[in-house]
Design an enzyme around this catalytic site. Structure first.
Site, PDB file in Angstrom:
ATOM      1  N   ASP A  30       2.479   1.677  -3.352  1.00  0.00           N
ATOM      2  CA  ASP A  30       1.451   2.079  -4.304  1.00  0.00           C
ATOM      3  C   ASP A  30       1.185   3.576  -4.205  1.00  0.00           C
ATOM      4  O   ASP A  30       1.044   4.261  -5.223  1.00  0.00           O
ATOM      5  CB  ASP A  30       0.172   1.274  -4.046  1.00  0.00           C
ATOM      6  CG  ASP A  30      -0.904   1.564  -5.070  1.00  0.00           C
ATOM      7  OD1 ASP A  30      -0.605   1.513  -6.290  1.00  0.00           O
ATOM      8  OD2 ASP A  30      -2.043   1.824  -4.663  1.00  0.00           O
TER       9      ASP A  30
ATOM     10  N   HIS B  99       0.836  -1.203   0.000  1.00  0.00           N
ATOM     11  CA  HIS B  99       0.000   0.000   0.000  1.00  0.00           C
ATOM     12  C   HIS B  99       0.876   1.262   0.000  1.00  0.00           C
ATOM     13  O   HIS B  99       0.610   2.206  -0.751  1.00  0.00           O
ATOM     14  CB  HIS B  99      -0.918  -0.022   1.226  1.00  0.00           C
ATOM     15  CG  HIS B  99      -1.856   1.126   1.315  1.00  0.00           C
ATOM     16  ND1 HIS B  99      -2.884   1.339   0.421  1.00  0.00           N
ATOM     17  CD2 HIS B  99      -1.930   2.139   2.219  1.00  0.00           C
ATOM     18  CE1 HIS B  99      -3.544   2.424   0.762  1.00  0.00           C
ATOM     19  NE2 HIS B  99      -2.983   2.938   1.846  1.00  0.00           N
TER      20      HIS B  99
END
Length: 108
Positions: free
Chosen positions: A80, A77
């Site tokens: 990203d 995450h």
């Protein structure tokens, strides 16, 4: 995952999010014709991305020294967020340029 690794990942998320926000603010400023402000916001985004890059470098250095970092959903995450922010920053720079060009052409 160590507390230190969690802090680095949270830094990736925060700096990536801040860079994206600054990039969006640059687009909004350019849309209003505030090109100096737009450029300042792009520089601000670059500063946040540099911090995120440094956090990534810390993770890579640790890995290169033989200390394996566990890849978790939180890590993915965070990465990203950074990659999305980089893409958004690049696009924001282009949009600011387009708005500036349009403004210059309409002034002629």
């Amino acid at each position: 995952m160590s507390d230190e690794e969690q802090l680095v990942i949270m830094q990736l998320i925060m700096d990536g999010g801040n860079a994206k926000s600054s990039s969006f603010e640059a687009i909004q400023a350019a849309k209003k014709g505030a090109f100096d402000q737009a450029q300042a916001k792009l520089k601000e985004a670059d500063s946040f991305l540099a911090k995120a890059h440094n956090a990534q470098t810390d993770l890579l250095t640790t890995e290169a020294q033989g200390q394996h970092t566990q890849v978790s959903l939180l890590m993915v995450h965070g990465q990203d967020h950074v990659m999305n922010a980089i893409t958004f920053r690049d696009l924001a720079g282009e949009l600011v340029s387009v708005y500036q060009r349009l403004d210059n052409n309409s002034a002629k």
